[in-house]
Design a protein around this motif. Structure first.
Motif, PDB file in Angstrom:
ATOM      1  N   ILE A   1       4.499 -10.873  16.020  1.00 42.04           N
ATOM      2  CA  ILE A   1       5.504 -10.149  15.248  1.00 42.04           C
ATOM      3  C   ILE A   1       4.897  -9.719  13.919  1.00 42.04           C
ATOM      4  O   ILE A   1       4.417 -10.557  13.137  1.00 42.04           O
ATOM      5  CB  ILE A   1       6.749 -11.025  14.999  1.00 42.04           C
ATOM      6  N   GLY A   2       4.901  -8.425  13.654  1.00 42.48           N
ATOM      7  CA  GLY A   2       4.352  -7.896  12.412  1.00 42.48           C
ATOM      8  C   GLY A   2       4.104  -6.407  12.518  1.00 42.48           C
ATOM      9  O   GLY A   2       4.256  -5.802  13.585  1.00 42.48           O
ATOM     10  N   GLN A   3       3.722  -5.787  11.406  1.00 44.05           N
ATOM     11  CA  GLN A   3       3.453  -4.354  11.368  1.00 44.05           C
ATOM     12  C   GLN A   3       1.966  -4.098  11.553  1.00 44.05           C
ATOM     13  O   GLN A   3       1.133  -4.607  10.803  1.00 44.05           O
ATOM     14  CB  GLN A   3       3.922  -3.754  10.033  1.00 44.05           C
ATOM     15  N   ALA A   4       1.634  -3.299  12.549  1.00 42.00           N
ATOM     16  CA  ALA A   4       0.244  -2.993  12.862  1.00 42.00           C
ATOM     17  C   ALA A   4      -0.222  -1.743  12.120  1.00 42.00           C
ATOM     18  O   ALA A   4       0.548  -0.790  11.941  1.00 42.00           O
ATOM     19  CB  ALA A   4       0.077  -2.792  14.367  1.00 42.00           C
ATOM     20  N   SER A   5      -1.495  -1.762  11.716  1.00 39.52           N
ATOM     21  CA  SER A   5      -2.127  -0.563  11.160  1.00 39.52           C
ATOM     22  C   SER A   5      -3.602  -0.588  11.535  1.00 39.52           C
ATOM     23  O   SER A   5      -4.232  -1.650  11.585  1.00 39.52           O
ATOM     24  CB  SER A   5      -1.963  -0.501   9.638  1.00 39.52           C
ATOM     25  N   PHE A   6      -4.153   0.578  11.823  1.00 40.93           N
ATOM     26  CA  PHE A   6      -5.530   0.672  12.305  1.00 40.93           C
ATOM     27  C   PHE A   6      -6.535   0.462  11.177  1.00 40.93           C
ATOM     28  O   PHE A   6      -6.350   0.941  10.057  1.00 40.93           O
ATOM     29  CB  PHE A   6      -5.777   2.033  12.950  1.00 40.93           C
ATOM     30  N   ILE A   7      -7.604  -0.246  11.519  1.00 40.06           N
ATOM     31  CA  ILE A   7      -8.787  -0.325  10.662  1.00 40.06           C
ATOM     32  C   ILE A   7      -9.858   0.596  11.221  1.00 40.06           C
ATOM     33  O   ILE A   7     -10.465   1.383  10.509  1.00 40.06           O
ATOM     34  CB  ILE A   7      -9.304  -1.777  10.579  1.00 40.06           C
ATOM     35  N   ASP A   8     -10.086   0.502  12.518  1.00 40.99           N
ATOM     36  CA  ASP A   8     -10.935   1.455  13.233  1.00 40.99           C
ATOM     37  C   ASP A   8     -10.423   1.537  14.671  1.00 40.99           C
ATOM     38  O   ASP A   8      -9.371   0.965  14.995  1.00 40.99           O
ATOM     39  CB  ASP A   8     -12.418   1.077  13.167  1.00 40.99           C
ATOM     40  N   ALA A   9     -11.152   2.219  15.534  1.00 40.59           N
ATOM     41  CA  ALA A   9     -10.661   2.489  16.888  1.00 40.59           C
ATOM     42  C   ALA A   9     -10.534   1.242  17.749  1.00 40.59           C
ATOM     43  O   ALA A   9      -9.858   1.277  18.785  1.00 40.59           O
ATOM     44  CB  ALA A   9     -11.567   3.505  17.584  1.00 40.59           C
ATOM     45  N   ASN A  10     -11.147   0.152  17.344  1.00 38.24           N
ATOM     46  CA  ASN A  10     -11.045  -1.096  18.105  1.00 38.24           C
ATOM     47  C   ASN A  10     -10.427  -2.241  17.316  1.00 38.24           C
ATOM     48  O   ASN A  10     -10.300  -3.346  17.831  1.00 38.24           O
ATOM     49  CB  ASN A  10     -12.426  -1.539  18.604  1.00 38.24           C
ATOM     50  N   THR A  11     -10.024  -1.962  16.091  1.00 38.90           N
ATOM     51  CA  THR A  11      -9.557  -3.031  15.218  1.00 38.90           C
ATOM     52  C   THR A  11      -8.229  -2.668  14.577  1.00 38.90           C
ATOM     53  O   THR A  11      -8.057  -1.561  14.058  1.00 38.90           O
ATOM     54  CB  THR A  11     -10.581  -3.319  14.112  1.00 38.90           C
ATOM     55  N   VAL A  12      -7.299  -3.612  14.634  1.00 32.11           N
ATOM     56  CA  VAL A  12      -5.972  -3.419  14.065  1.00 32.11           C
ATOM     57  C   VAL A  12      -5.650  -4.583  13.142  1.00 32.11           C
ATOM     58  O   VAL A  12      -5.907  -5.752  13.480  1.00 32.11           O
ATOM     59  CB  VAL A  12      -4.906  -3.335  15.185  1.00 32.11           C
ATOM     60  N   SER A  13      -5.106  -4.265  11.986  1.00 30.71           N
ATOM     61  CA  SER A  13      -4.630  -5.283  11.057  1.00 30.71           C
ATOM     62  C   SER A  13      -3.122  -5.413  11.218  1.00 30.71           C
ATOM     63  O   SER A  13      -2.415  -4.403  11.323  1.00 30.71           O
ATOM     64  CB  SER A  13      -4.974  -4.891   9.622  1.00 30.71           C
ATOM     65  N   VAL A  14      -2.623  -6.645  11.246  1.00 30.58           N
ATOM     66  CA  VAL A  14      -1.188  -6.881  11.424  1.00 30.58           C
ATOM     67  C   VAL A  14      -0.674  -7.715  10.263  1.00 30.58           C
ATOM     68  O   VAL A  14      -1.176  -8.815   9.997  1.00 30.58           O
ATOM     69  CB  VAL A  14      -0.891  -7.594  12.760  1.00 30.58           C
ATOM     70  N   SER A  15       0.321  -7.160   9.575  1.00 25.13           N
ATOM     71  CA  SER A  15       0.998  -7.885   8.501  1.00 25.13           C
ATOM     72  C   SER A  15       2.103  -8.716   9.131  1.00 25.13           C
ATOM     73  O   SER A  15       3.092  -8.180   9.631  1.00 25.13           O
ATOM     74  CB  SER A  15       1.572  -6.903   7.480  1.00 25.13           C
ATOM     75  N   VAL A  16       1.943 -10.031   9.139  1.00 25.53           N
ATOM     76  CA  VAL A  16       2.890 -10.912   9.810  1.00 25.53           C
ATOM     77  C   VAL A  16       4.020 -11.296   8.863  1.00 25.53           C
ATOM     78  O   VAL A  16       4.043 -10.934   7.690  1.00 25.53           O
ATOM     79  CB  VAL A  16       2.188 -12.169  10.369  1.00 25.53           C
ATOM     80  N   VAL A  17       4.980 -12.066   9.381  1.00 25.80           N
ATOM     81  CA  VAL A  17       6.235 -12.311   8.688  1.00 25.80           C
ATOM     82  C   VAL A  17       6.045 -12.956   7.320  1.00 25.80           C
ATOM     83  O   VAL A  17       6.703 -12.596   6.347  1.00 25.80           O
ATOM     84  CB  VAL A  17       7.160 -13.188   9.562  1.00 25.80           C
ATOM     85  N   ASP A  18       5.107 -13.910   7.199  1.00 24.18           N
ATOM     86  CA  ASP A  18       4.957 -14.636   5.940  1.00 24.18           C
ATOM     87  C   ASP A  18       4.102 -13.898   4.924  1.00 24.18           C
ATOM     88  O   ASP A  18       3.756 -14.446   3.871  1.00 24.18           O
ATOM     89  CB  ASP A  18       4.377 -16.029   6.194  1.00 24.18           C
ATOM     90  N   GLY A  19       3.733 -12.656   5.215  1.00 20.27           N
ATOM     91  CA  GLY A  19       2.953 -11.852   4.288  1.00 20.27           C
ATOM     92  C   GLY A  19       1.463 -11.903   4.533  1.00 20.27           C
ATOM     93  O   GLY A  19       0.703 -11.119   3.949  1.00 20.27           O
ATOM     94  N   ALA A  20       1.005 -12.806   5.360  1.00 21.86           N
ATOM     95  CA  ALA A  20      -0.417 -12.886   5.683  1.00 21.86           C
ATOM     96  C   ALA A  20      -0.812 -11.721   6.591  1.00 21.86           C
ATOM     97  O   ALA A  20       0.037 -11.037   7.164  1.00 21.86           O
ATOM     98  CB  ALA A  20      -0.716 -14.222   6.354  1.00 21.86           C
ATOM     99  N   ARG A  21      -2.105 -11.526   6.718  1.00 19.96           N
ATOM    100  CA  ARG A  21      -2.619 -10.470   7.594  1.00 19.96           C
ATOM    101  C   ARG A  21      -3.552 -11.085   8.623  1.00 19.96           C
ATOM    102  O   ARG A  21      -4.354 -11.977   8.314  1.00 19.96           O
ATOM    103  CB  ARG A  21      -3.352  -9.391   6.795  1.00 19.96           C
ATOM    104  N   GLU A  22      -3.428 -10.607   9.854  1.00 19.05           N
ATOM    105  CA  GLU A  22      -4.308 -11.046  10.922  1.00 19.05           C
ATOM    106  C   GLU A  22      -5.040  -9.833  11.475  1.00 19.05           C
ATOM    107  O   GLU A  22      -4.525  -8.707  11.439  1.00 19.05           O
ATOM    108  CB  GLU A  22      -3.513 -11.744  12.027  1.00 19.05           C
ATOM    109  N   THR A  23      -6.220 -10.049  12.008  1.00 19.67           N
ATOM    110  CA  THR A  23      -7.030  -8.960  12.538  1.00 19.67           C
ATOM    111  C   THR A  23      -7.143  -9.086  14.057  1.00 19.67           C
ATOM    112  O   THR A  23      -7.416 -10.172  14.582  1.00 19.67           O
ATOM    113  CB  THR A  23      -8.438  -8.984  11.916  1.00 19.67           C
ATOM    114  N   PHE A  24      -6.944  -7.975  14.747  1.00 21.71           N
ATOM    115  CA  PHE A  24      -6.996  -7.930  16.200  1.00 21.71           C
ATOM    116  C   PHE A  24      -8.078  -6.935  16.614  1.00 21.71           C
ATOM    117  O   PHE A  24      -8.177  -5.841  16.038  1.00 21.71           O
ATOM    118  CB  PHE A  24      -5.671  -7.446  16.784  1.00 21.71           C
ATOM    119  N   THR A  25      -8.871  -7.301  17.603  1.00 20.43           N
ATOM    120  CA  THR A  25      -9.795  -6.343  18.199  1.00 20.43           C
ATOM    121  C   THR A  25      -9.451  -6.194  19.677  1.00 20.43           C
ATOM    122  O   THR A  25      -9.021  -7.154  20.321  1.00 20.43           O
ATOM    123  CB  THR A  25     -11.271  -6.773  18.050  1.00 20.43           C
ATOM    124  N   ALA A  26      -9.654  -4.990  20.176  1.00 30.42           N
ATOM    125  CA  ALA A  26      -9.315  -4.721  21.576  1.00 30.42           C
ATOM    126  C   ALA A  26     -10.192  -3.611  22.112  1.00 30.42           C
ATOM    127  O   ALA A  26     -10.555  -2.670  21.384  1.00 30.42           O
ATOM    128  CB  ALA A  26      -7.850  -4.342  21.707  1.00 30.42           C
TER     129      ALA A  26
END
Length: 465
Positions: free
Chosen positions: A113-138
């Motif tokens: 749960i959080g708002q996603a925004s792109f860093i690059d074509a394979n990486t997404v940053s997600v702002s989660v509920v508590d204000g922290a940010r997590e990084t996803f690669t796909a």
């Protein structure tokens, strides 16, 4: 180093995102889903299809009850307010959330749960509920963020008398008179619902006829029944400005007309939810309505990034979104399947409308020799029993081959009835033939029996019986 690594990352958990995630999981891919609402289901479950159709169902029950002789004998004059009706309609949402949440659990799909925004074509940053940010690669990313009501800059949607198709589902009063600006599918649906509740409704259409993509006869029937229920339909009008105060709202039209009401519902289009995705980071650009362009394989201009559902625009239907999501994950998994096409139209006005295939205008323009078969619901036993005696089923078929070319239905259970015709139209070769309805037995009394009646009517017209 990324916090999460996936083969497929899906952004959005509406119909398109959910079906994409489940199909990818069943293809043994590592799947993650990012949803910016606290609960799954997207706008479909929370602000669109499910709550509005549930609202329609409650209003339809009220209309049937009030039209019955039993109601008149009881003489119950208690007034059902919009908030009371809405409360009843919203009971389905928690059931939908629970159902769809279990889909992710059963398929072992990680939900974030959080708002996603792109860093690059394979990486997404997600702002989660508590204000922290997590990084996803796909390896592959599917954008399924849906759409929201279009808001022109000069309309104050924070005013308590100005609503869009999302906020109208939170309205806490019952207007005596409401203006609906925009006579597309959503506008027509709400016009029929509100008039069914007894409100005075002005429906403003900026075109010269209602739902011009429909067969003319069906569009004309909708126009007649809206007016018959008390809706004032105003064609070829455009707004100039909206004034609202504590007591009323006034719509100024470019034609010089001024319409005053208790509230206004803005239903003039939707915009893709792409503004928070930081598309610039990957070189993608949405169009002026926030939609993304894709090819026939749902691929954007970036090779490993796909988009499905309302965010790619037409047909913007939950039914199509489910199919698109499944299709894109099959393509990612290396299984080529055809894109979602020939989608039936379902419009939940009162009475409802559904169609698939060609219209009379399209067949005439293509110089196809066709004939028409009709069945009027007022002449069916089931229609008379249920009270759904308004409307008709219309079959368009080739005069020589008897191939069914179009099915158009207006009336009770139209969105269900159309699928019988759709199934026959999809049969290969000579299997698509109006003779199916002549040579098979239908339960009696049923609404489906209208197919036999329409087929007989059509065959009588070409003197083959």
């Amino acid at each position: 180093m990324a916090d999460h690594v996936y083969d497929v990352l899906v952004i959005g958990s509406g119909p398109a995102g959910e079906s994409a995630a489940i199909a990818a999981s069943k293809a043994n891919l590592r799947v993650g889903v990012v949803e910016n609402r606290p609960l799954v289901g997207g706008a479909c479950a929370h602000k669109g299809t499910i709550p509005s159709k549930s609202l329609r169902h409650v209003i339809r029950q009220i209309i049937h009850y009030k039209n019955s002789t039993l109601f008149r004998e009881i003489g119950d004059s208690r007034r059902l307010t919009y908030p009371r009706i809405l409360k009843s309609a919203r009971q389905v949402i928690p059931k939908q959330v629970e159902l769809h949440t279990n889909f992710y659990v059963r398929n072992r799909i990680n939900l974030h749960i959080g708002q996603a925004s792109f860093i690059d074509a394979n990486t997404v940053s997600v702002s989660v509920v508590d204000g922290a940010r997590e990084t996803f690669t796909a390896t592959n990313i599917v954008i399924a963020t849906g759409s929201s009501p279009y808001h022109p800059a000069d309309v104050d949607f924070n005013h308590p008398r100005i609503y869009d198709s999302d906020t109208i589902l939170d309205m806490q009063h019952t207007p005596r008179h409401i203006i609906i600006y925009g006579a597309g599918v959503i506008g027509c649906e709400y016009a029929s619902m509100f008039s069914g509740m007894g409100m005075v409704v002005d429906l403003i259409n900026n075109r010269d006829r209602l739902l011009s993509f429909l067969d003319d006869e069906i569009s004309d029937a909708l126009s007649y029944h809206l007016r018959d229920s008390g809706v004032t339909v105003r064609h070829s009008e455009e707004y100039a400005q909206i004034e609202a105060n504590q007591h009323s709202v006034t719509l100024h039209l470019k034609s010089g007309k001024r319409l005053k009401a208790d509230a206004i519902l803005w239903c003039n289009g939707r915009s893709g939810n792409t503004d928070l995705l930081n598309l610039e980071a990957i070189g993608l650009q949405a169009d002026y309505r926030g939609n993304l362009e894709v090819d026939k394989r749902y691929r954007t201009a970036v090779d490993n990034i796909y988009a499905v559902g309302d965010v790619i625009g037409w047909p913007s239907l939950a039914s199509a979104s489910f199919g698109q999501g499944r299709a894109v994950s099959s393509i990612i998994a290396g299984v080529e399947i055809p894109p979602v096409d020939d989608v039936p139209t379902g419009i939940y006005t009162l009475p409802e409308i559904s169609s698939i295939g060609k219209t009379e205008n399209e067949l005439t323009a293509a110089k196809v020799p066709y004939e028409v078969g009709r069945a009027f619901f007022k002449n069916t036993a089931r229609g008379q029993i249920s009270g759904d005696d308004v409307g008709m089923l219309k079959l368009l078929f080739h005069v020589d081959t008897l191939q069914i070319l179009g099915v158009h239905c207006f009336g009770g259970e139209a969105a269900e009835i159309v699928h019988i015709g759709q199934a026959i139209m999809q049969q290969p070769g000579e299997g698509n033939n109006i003779g199916y309805f002549l040579n098979n037995t239908f339960n009696y009394p049923t609404m489906a029996e209208a197919y036999r009646i329409a087929a007989l009517d059509g065959m009588n017209r070409i003197n083959r019986l």
